[in-house]
Enzyme design. Structure first.
Site, short mmCIF file in Angstrom:
data_model
loop_
_atom_site.label_atom_id
_atom_site.label_comp_id
_atom_site.label_asym_id
_atom_site.label_seq_id
_atom_site.Cartn_x
_atom_site.Cartn_y
_atom_site.Cartn_z
CG ASN A 35 -0.96 8.79 2.59
OD1 ASN A 35 -1.57 7.80 2.01
ND2 ASN A 35 -0.52 9.81 1.81
CG HIS A 83 -1.06 5.30 -0.47
ND1 HIS A 83 -1.98 6.08 0.51
CD2 HIS A 83 -1.96 4.20 -0.73
CE1 HIS A 83 -3.14 5.28 0.70
NE2 HIS A 83 -3.24 4.25 -0.14
NE ARG A 143 -3.75 2.01 2.62
CZ ARG A 143 -3.96 2.73 3.54
NH1 ARG A 143 -3.17 2.51 4.58
NH2 ARG A 143 -4.80 3.68 3.76
N PRO A 180 -6.94 7.71 -5.32
CG PRO A 180 -6.93 5.42 -6.40
CD PRO A 180 -6.11 6.83 -5.99
CG HIS A 221 -8.07 -3.82 -2.55
ND1 HIS A 221 -8.90 -3.35 -2.80
CD2 HIS A 221 -7.22 -2.92 -2.39
CE1 HIS A 221 -8.94 -1.92 -2.89
NE2 HIS A 221 -7.60 -1.84 -2.55
CB THR A 222 -5.51 -10.43 -2.37
OG1 THR A 222 -5.52 -11.95 -1.84
CG2 THR A 222 -4.08 -10.23 -2.53
CG ASP A 238 -8.71 -12.10 0.25
OD1 ASP A 238 -8.14 -12.19 1.35
OD2 ASP A 238 -8.08 -12.24 -0.95
#
Length: 318
Positions: free
Chosen positions: A92, A64, A60, A159, A189-190, A242
């Site tokens: 953040n 970012h 992440r 986003p 995102h897993t 997930d």
């Protein structure tokens, strides 16, 4: 937003895919810091062993960084008396594991002082976080330089979790990334976790006549409502994105098709014919997802900003 340089391309191979990147090179440190990658992998592996959340945090952090001013490690800079930096912006504030970058930089400065940029370190730790979690590997192009500007307000360009497909497409397109890249990179995102504030809009007061987003599986929504009641006061409460949170796999796409996505921006991938088809493809083939993810990670990490230096300390400019 500072001007971002999108590269003209020369080609090399990645997982049987032809991908092209100019100015950066996978061999950039072969002579100046030959033990670079082994050193970084060792540190990331140890950190992941001690803290299961490190892999998601490092991935992440790189995302970012690249989406604001390009991949120039601006997200690592500390605030000063006269400037609030990106990492302290509201978007953040939940970023963590900066200590891993500090450990890597300290060891590399002992091995090859003044050589390896913090921006390259971010790209490499993100790759290792994915690979060590069972995901794909790829050769990371190197040669980024570190920026000297970091402004908290610019993090708002990232986003948002409430974006619809049009907003997501625009955000990615502005950075030279396609709908294909959007879906592939969303698969990261897993490894992710979302705080309640990121998805309250889907499970409480969704519409005048519906409390819950109807696209969400009702039993799944009920579970989320228990974790995140309307007036939740539990600090850091939330849910994993997930069911296999420490394993990099394609479960995210499978759950998305079952109505078990967490974020509005996840569900948005099913509202466009092309992105929905890609979600379906990656849900049915982990190998296809791995190839696409590696390709799009190289593409994203090759967005160059206005880097000027190799920082001696990743938290401060030279």
């Amino acid at each position: 937003m500072a001007s971002t340089t999108f590269l003209t391309f020369v080609c090399y191979g990645i997982l049987s895919i032809s991908l092209c990147v100019n100015a950066l090179s996978v061999n950039y440190y072969d002579h100046t810091c030959p033990n670079l990658e082994a050193t970084i992998t060792k540190i990331v592996k140890k950190a992941m062993t001690n803290d299961k959340t490190v892999a998601a945090a490092l991935l992440r952090m790189h995302f970012h960084d690249c989406f604001v001013r390009g991949c120039d490690a601006s997200v690592l800079l500390n605030s000063t008396a006269n400037n609030k930096a990106e990492k302290d912006g509201a978007v953040n504030i939940s970023l963590h594991a900066f200590y891993v970058i500090d450990m890597v930089k300290k060891e590399l400065e002992a091995l090859c002082p003044g050589v390896v940029s913090c921006a390259d370190i971010l790209a490499l730790v993100a790759r290792d976080a994915v690979t060590l979690s069972g995901g794909p590997t790829w050769n990371v192009p190197k040669g980024r330089l570190d920026g000297r500007i970091s402004i908290a307000g610019e993090a708002l360009q990232l986003p948002a979790p409430v974006f619809n497909i049009s907003q997501l497409q625009q955000s990615f397109s502005q950075r030279g990334l396609s709908l294909d890249d959007l879906v592939a990179l969303s698969g990261g995102h897993t490894l992710g976790f979302a705080h309640c504030s990121s998805f309250q809009n889907r499970i409480h007061n969704f519409a005048k006549t519906q409390d819950i987003d109807p696209s969400m599986q009702q039993s799944f929504a009920a579970k989320l409502k228990n974790i995140c009641p309307l007036h939740n006061k539990v600090k850091n409460a939330g849910a994993t994105l997930d069911s296999t949170t420490s394993i990099f796999d394609n479960a995210y796409f499978k759950l998305l098709l079952q109505g078990q996505s967490i974020l509005t921006s996840d569900q948005a991938l099913l509202t466009n014919a092309k992105t929905k088809a890609l979600v379906t493809r990656y849900a049915s083939s982990q190998e296809e997802f791995y190839k696409a993810f590696a390709y799009s990670m190289i593409k994203m990490s090759s967005i160059l900003g206005s880097g000027k230096e190799v920082r001696n300390d990743c938290r401060v400019v030279n």
